[in-house]
Design a protein around this motif. Sequence first.
Motif, mmCIF file in Angstrom:
data_model
loop_
_atom_site.group_PDB
_atom_site.id
_atom_site.type_symbol
_atom_site.label_atom_id
_atom_site.label_comp_id
_atom_site.label_asym_id
_atom_site.label_seq_id
_atom_site.Cartn_x
_atom_site.Cartn_y
_atom_site.Cartn_z
ATOM 1 N N GLY A 63 36.294 -20.585 -20.484
ATOM 2 C CA GLY A 63 35.687 -20.396 -21.807
ATOM 3 C C GLY A 63 35.550 -21.711 -22.553
ATOM 4 N N GLU A 64 36.568 -22.559 -22.443
ATOM 5 C CA GLU A 64 36.502 -23.874 -23.099
ATOM 6 C C GLU A 64 35.304 -24.658 -22.567
ATOM 7 O OE1 GLU A 64 40.025 -26.314 -22.829
ATOM 8 O OE2 GLU A 64 38.971 -28.069 -23.604
ATOM 9 N N ALA A 65 35.129 -24.656 -21.257
ATOM 10 C CA ALA A 65 34.009 -25.399 -20.653
ATOM 11 C C ALA A 65 32.673 -24.815 -21.120
ATOM 12 C CB ALA A 65 34.114 -25.365 -19.139
ATOM 13 N N ILE A 66 32.617 -23.495 -21.251
ATOM 14 C CA ILE A 66 31.368 -22.854 -21.724
ATOM 15 C C ILE A 66 31.111 -23.248 -23.181
ATOM 16 C CG2 ILE A 66 30.221 -20.648 -22.214
ATOM 17 C CD1 ILE A 66 31.839 -19.443 -19.839
ATOM 18 N N SER A 67 32.156 -23.208 -24.004
ATOM 19 C CA SER A 67 32.002 -23.592 -25.425
ATOM 20 C C SER A 67 31.490 -25.021 -25.543
ATOM 21 C CB SER A 67 33.340 -23.506 -26.168
ATOM 22 O OG SER A 67 33.826 -22.198 -26.187
ATOM 23 N N ARG A 68 32.107 -25.913 -24.793
ATOM 24 C CA ARG A 68 31.707 -27.331 -24.870
ATOM 25 C C ARG A 68 30.266 -27.509 -24.397
ATOM 26 N NH1 ARG A 68 35.949 -31.424 -24.902
ATOM 27 N NH2 ARG A 68 38.001 -30.464 -25.018
ATOM 28 N N ALA A 69 29.904 -26.829 -23.304
ATOM 29 C CA ALA A 69 28.549 -26.987 -22.753
ATOM 30 C C ALA A 69 27.514 -26.445 -23.734
ATOM 31 C CB ALA A 69 28.459 -26.282 -21.402
ATOM 32 N N LEU A 70 27.812 -25.306 -24.356
ATOM 33 C CA LEU A 70 26.857 -24.739 -25.324
ATOM 34 C C LEU A 70 26.741 -25.647 -26.546
ATOM 35 C CD1 LEU A 70 27.733 -20.926 -25.068
ATOM 36 C CD2 LEU A 70 25.562 -21.975 -24.426
ATOM 37 N N LYS A 71 27.868 -26.199 -26.976
ATOM 38 C CA LYS A 71 27.797 -27.122 -28.116
ATOM 39 C C LYS A 71 26.924 -28.329 -27.761
ATOM 40 C CE LYS A 71 30.152 -29.903 -31.448
ATOM 41 N NZ LYS A 71 30.792 -31.210 -31.419
ATOM 42 N N ASP A 72 27.149 -28.888 -26.575
ATOM 43 C CA ASP A 72 26.359 -30.053 -26.143
ATOM 44 C C ASP A 72 24.873 -29.700 -26.046
ATOM 45 O OD1 ASP A 72 28.660 -31.500 -26.017
ATOM 46 O OD2 ASP A 72 28.846 -31.458 -23.830
ATOM 47 N N ALA A 73 24.572 -28.415 -25.762
ATOM 48 C CA ALA A 73 23.169 -27.987 -25.649
ATOM 49 C C ALA A 73 22.562 -27.674 -27.026
ATOM 50 C CB ALA A 73 23.069 -26.777 -24.732
ATOM 51 N N GLY A 74 23.350 -27.823 -28.086
ATOM 52 C CA GLY A 74 22.790 -27.685 -29.437
ATOM 53 C C GLY A 74 23.140 -26.406 -30.175
ATOM 54 N N TYR A 75 23.959 -25.549 -29.571
ATOM 55 C CA TYR A 75 24.354 -24.298 -30.248
ATOM 56 C C TYR A 75 25.479 -24.566 -31.247
ATOM 57 C CZ TYR A 75 21.721 -21.974 -26.563
ATOM 58 O OH TYR A 75 20.709 -21.583 -25.722
ATOM 59 N N THR A 76 25.511 -23.729 -32.279
ATOM 60 C CA THR A 76 26.693 -23.672 -33.146
ATOM 61 C C THR A 76 27.629 -22.671 -32.485
ATOM 62 O OG1 THR A 76 25.364 -24.088 -35.094
ATOM 63 C CG2 THR A 76 27.534 -23.096 -35.458
ATOM 64 N N GLY B 29 35.921 -9.552 -36.747
ATOM 65 C CA GLY B 29 35.751 -10.930 -36.273
ATOM 66 C C GLY B 29 34.286 -11.331 -36.260
ATOM 67 N N ILE B 30 33.439 -10.481 -35.730
ATOM 68 C CA ILE B 30 32.003 -10.790 -35.681
ATOM 69 C C ILE B 30 31.449 -10.899 -37.105
ATOM 70 C CG2 ILE B 30 29.723 -9.827 -35.081
ATOM 71 C CD1 ILE B 30 31.113 -11.111 -32.689
ATOM 72 N N ALA B 31 31.916 -10.032 -37.999
ATOM 73 C CA ALA B 31 31.454 -10.106 -39.398
ATOM 74 C C ALA B 31 31.837 -11.461 -40.009
ATOM 75 C CB ALA B 31 32.043 -8.952 -40.208
ATOM 76 N N ARG B 32 33.047 -11.941 -39.694
ATOM 77 C CA ARG B 32 33.483 -13.247 -40.217
ATOM 78 C C ARG B 32 32.612 -14.367 -39.667
ATOM 79 N NH1 ARG B 32 39.046 -14.833 -38.600
ATOM 80 N NH2 ARG B 32 39.243 -12.851 -37.518
ATOM 81 N N VAL B 33 32.365 -14.330 -38.367
ATOM 82 C CA VAL B 33 31.535 -15.369 -37.737
ATOM 83 C C VAL B 33 30.146 -15.358 -38.368
ATOM 84 C CG1 VAL B 33 30.378 -16.054 -35.586
ATOM 85 C CG2 VAL B 33 32.787 -15.368 -35.539
ATOM 86 N N GLU B 34 29.579 -14.164 -38.529
ATOM 87 C CA GLU B 34 28.200 -14.098 -39.038
ATOM 88 C C GLU B 34 28.139 -14.543 -40.502
ATOM 89 O OE1 GLU B 34 26.452 -10.307 -37.663
ATOM 90 O OE2 GLU B 34 25.815 -11.476 -35.892
ATOM 91 N N ALA B 35 29.184 -14.237 -41.275
ATOM 92 C CA ALA B 35 29.215 -14.703 -42.669
ATOM 93 C C ALA B 35 29.322 -16.229 -42.718
ATOM 94 C CB ALA B 35 30.395 -14.060 -43.407
ATOM 95 N N ASP B 36 30.099 -16.801 -41.808
ATOM 96 C CA ASP B 36 30.305 -18.259 -41.812
ATOM 97 C C ASP B 36 29.121 -19.023 -41.219
ATOM 98 O OD1 ASP B 36 32.836 -17.726 -42.743
ATOM 99 O OD2 ASP B 36 33.875 -18.207 -40.866
ATOM 100 N N LEU B 37 28.583 -18.503 -40.106
ATOM 101 C CA LEU B 37 27.666 -19.313 -39.300
ATOM 102 C C LEU B 37 26.257 -18.741 -39.163
ATOM 103 C CD1 LEU B 37 30.149 -20.048 -36.334
ATOM 104 C CD2 LEU B 37 29.808 -21.407 -38.412
ATOM 105 N N GLY B 38 26.115 -17.438 -39.400
ATOM 106 C CA GLY B 38 24.805 -16.797 -39.226
ATOM 107 C C GLY B 38 24.836 -15.823 -38.058
ATOM 108 N N PRO B 39 23.719 -15.110 -37.829
ATOM 109 C CA PRO B 39 23.678 -14.062 -36.798
ATOM 110 C C PRO B 39 23.981 -14.578 -35.398
ATOM 111 C CG PRO B 39 21.561 -14.232 -37.972
ATOM 112 C CD PRO B 39 22.450 -15.298 -38.523
ATOM 113 N N VAL B 40 24.672 -13.756 -34.643
ATOM 114 C CA VAL B 40 25.042 -14.161 -33.275
ATOM 115 C C VAL B 40 23.847 -13.961 -32.343
ATOM 116 C CG1 VAL B 40 26.567 -13.664 -31.318
ATOM 117 C CG2 VAL B 40 27.467 -13.582 -33.658
ATOM 118 N N ASP B 41 23.460 -15.044 -31.693
ATOM 119 C CA ASP B 41 22.312 -15.027 -30.782
ATOM 120 C C ASP B 41 22.756 -14.964 -29.323
ATOM 121 O OD1 ASP B 41 19.424 -15.251 -30.631
ATOM 122 O OD2 ASP B 41 19.790 -17.155 -29.608
ATOM 123 N N VAL B 42 23.927 -15.552 -29.064
ATOM 124 C CA VAL B 42 24.462 -15.599 -27.695
ATOM 125 C C VAL B 42 25.905 -15.112 -27.730
ATOM 126 C CG1 VAL B 42 25.040 -17.096 -25.725
ATOM 127 C CG2 VAL B 42 23.053 -17.652 -27.167
#
Length: 241
Positions: A15-28, A65-78
């Motif tokens: 999961g850490e590797a996926i998070s880092r790779a998605l961040k590097d690809a421009g995702y929040t 949890g999803i409600a918190r993420v969406e309030a902080d960052l916006g709608p979940v796309d991935v």
Amino acid sequence: MSSVAVVTGGTRGIGEAISRALKDAGYTVAATYHGNVEKAEAFKAETGIHVYKWDVSHPEECVEGIARVEADLGPVDVLVNNAGITRDGMFHKMTWEQWREVLSTNLDSMFAMTRPVIEGMRERGHGRVINISSINGQKGQMGQANYSAAKAGVIGFTKALAQENARKGITVNAICPGYINTDMVAAMPEKVLESIISTIPAGRLGHPEEIGGLSVYLASDAAAFMTGAVLTINGAQYIAN
Ligand code: NDP
């Protein structure tokens, strides 16, 4: 504004590797974890990735949890459903607790995490769901009747959800990693691990980054027609198709 990706169990291992790779690809990226606060805080400090703590096997915690993420960052796309555990033992010795813990964390979590995001994805006409299954969900593994059942369930879930949402611009795919060098594998007895590596034609364990790269592809526009796929990434240890 960049797209938002949630990675469960996203502060450690695959999961850490996926998070880092998605961040590097421009995702929040929002990376979730369960109990290992120290690791999550170190990961946050190093990467600047947002971290959230909740239990993926509890539907109410996932909704909150999803409600918190969406309030902080916006709608979940991935959504990357990655969090998972093992509680190994031969089935004739297995306890109900071992069975339930693995089924709830690895399979009930598919409902608990995906249900709160899927309607929004459908409304917006776009989404990516990436489910981490396992080689052992494909072939079965002695000592892992619970884990093999859960991970095979993830594959069935993926195929059904892909069909239901294909016309809504949502893709749903499963990745089946072979043995990858993470804490989960490091916890195995050295002799067992050596004998497993000897059955891998590539002659080595996989790297978490190799799952990260595939996840970035599945999240991308280039993968829009790939849905309901079960992607094997295991150094030719088991060739499923
Ligand atoms: P790790 O044990 O290294 O990490 C597991 C992650 O899941 C951690 O971040 C952990 O959080 C999180 N987690 C565990 N239980 C929960 C829960 N109830 N709620 C929320 N988060 C939870 O595992 P890996 O990186 O090795 O595995 C990741 C996924 O890949 C799993 O689904 C696993 O089954 C699968 N897989 C792994 C393979 C391998 O060889 N490593 C092979 C095939 C599949 P915390 O850090 O807080 O403990």
